[in-house]
Design an enzyme around this catalytic site. Structure first.
Site, mmCIF file in Angstrom:
data_model
loop_
_atom_site.group_PDB
_atom_site.id
_atom_site.type_symbol
_atom_site.label_atom_id
_atom_site.label_comp_id
_atom_site.label_asym_id
_atom_site.label_seq_id
_atom_site.Cartn_x
_atom_site.Cartn_y
_atom_site.Cartn_z
ATOM 1 N N PRO A 93 102.035 80.101 51.816
ATOM 2 C CA PRO A 93 102.932 79.627 52.551
ATOM 3 C C PRO A 93 104.340 81.052 51.769
ATOM 4 C CG PRO A 93 103.085 77.843 51.887
ATOM 5 C CD PRO A 93 101.770 78.240 51.348
ATOM 6 N N GLU A 121 100.109 69.320 46.640
ATOM 7 C CA GLU A 121 101.870 70.343 47.397
ATOM 8 C C GLU A 121 101.097 71.475 46.705
ATOM 9 O OE1 GLU A 121 104.147 68.935 48.645
ATOM 10 O OE2 GLU A 121 102.758 67.771 49.068
ATOM 11 N N ARG A 159 85.037 92.692 58.681
ATOM 12 C CA ARG A 159 85.161 93.212 60.414
ATOM 13 C C ARG A 159 85.089 94.684 60.224
ATOM 14 N NH1 ARG A 159 88.694 93.797 63.575
ATOM 15 N NH2 ARG A 159 87.681 93.628 65.605
ATOM 16 N N ASP A 174 91.723 99.254 67.826
ATOM 17 C CA ASP A 174 91.621 97.640 67.872
ATOM 18 C C ASP A 174 93.996 97.588 67.742
ATOM 19 O OD1 ASP A 174 90.213 95.717 68.946
ATOM 20 O OD2 ASP A 174 89.715 95.765 66.638
#
Ligand code: SAH
Length: 258
Positions: A93, A121, A159, A174
């Site tokens: 993160p 963690e 993709r 897209d």
């Protein structure tokens, strides 16, 4: 492109490789995915890969040594010359958010990567400092492990590879693509023409290609201005917007004020 993954849950990747359009990327060998079970590199009877954090506190930390041994085994197996070694990417993160630009750069490159999926963690910082080249985040939230972030990234890369989507050019239409000047995609409609009293926009039924293209451009501008004004600003900054685009955006802004 060869991609190695260090994970405690290699099985999570298996169904992903077998389903949907991206399956072709794995079946054809366009992506050669090698999964490495971290526990195979742990020593001792219990094959522990984690331990309590120094300084106390909740949770466990993934130890540096099994990760290092897994990485050594991967490096030996890849047998790349030093200067061409694949980068080590940690999903975290705290990393840079995954974007279309980063995904497209990977799809265009033949160089693979070594992905590290954390759990608990997180992993001992000394491994990060010593071996990790890049850190990528799926967004500002915390997952219980890096595997879902890795699968999301793999899906997005796969993709874009030639031959994976049925229509070779479909991904160019897209959201975020250069073809759309980085804007969001327009809304899509399919049969029936009227559903629960709601009709498909006339322009899309006109059969007039220029009118359809103009309508789609306007809708792309409209949704981008509404949901992601930063994308409109960026398109403006790169001089991708035409006078007709600007006139339409001015009209959208006026009508939203009334
Ligand atoms: N203590 C850490 C979070 C650990 S979550 C912190 O607060 O920063 C356990 C693992 O899940 C992480 O090591 C990472 O590999 C993965 N992970 C969690 N959230 C993620 C995200 N948003 N993007 C990518 N990986 C994530």
């Amino acid at each position: 492109m060869r991609i190695d993954v260090i994970t405690l849950f290699p099985d999570l990747f298996v169904p992903f490789q077998q389903q949907g359009v991206v399956r072709r990327a794995f079946d054809s060998g366009a992506v050669n995915l090698k999964l490495w079970q971290l526990r195979d590199f742990a020593s001792g009877n219990y094959r522990r890969v984690d331990d309590r954090p120094f300084g106390g506190g909740p949770g466990m930390v993934m130890a540096a040594q099994p990760l290092t041994d897994a990485l050594s085994a991967i490096r030996a197996d890849r047998a790349e010359p030093q200067a061409m070694q694949a980068p080590v990417v940690l999903f975290s993160p705290q990393g840079e958010t995954i974007t279309h630009a980063r995904v497209a750069a990977q799809a265009a490159s033949s160089q693979g990567v070594i992905l590290v999926c954390g759990r608990y963690e997180g992993i001992d910082q000394r491994f990060v400092d010593r071996f990790v080249d890049l850190q990528w985040s799926l967004g500002d939230f915390v997952l219980s492990g890096g595997e879902i972030a890795a699968i999301a990234w793999l899906d997005a890369v796969a993709r874009l590879l030639p031959g994976v989507l049925g229509d070779a050019d479909s991904h160019l239409q897209d959201s975020f693509n250069d073809t759309l000047d980085g804007l969001l995609d327009c809304p899509h409609y399919t049969r029936p023409e009227v559903w629960e009293g709601r009709a498909v926009p006339d322009a899309l039924l006109s059969g007039n290609h220029a009118a359809i293209a103009a309508y789609r451009r306007q809708q792309s501008l409209r949704v981008s201005a509404h949901s992601r004004p930063d994308l409109v600003d960026e398109a403006r900054r790169t001089q991708a917007l035409t006078p007709a685009d600007e006139a339409f955006l001015a009209e959208v802004a006026r009508s939203s004020q009334t």
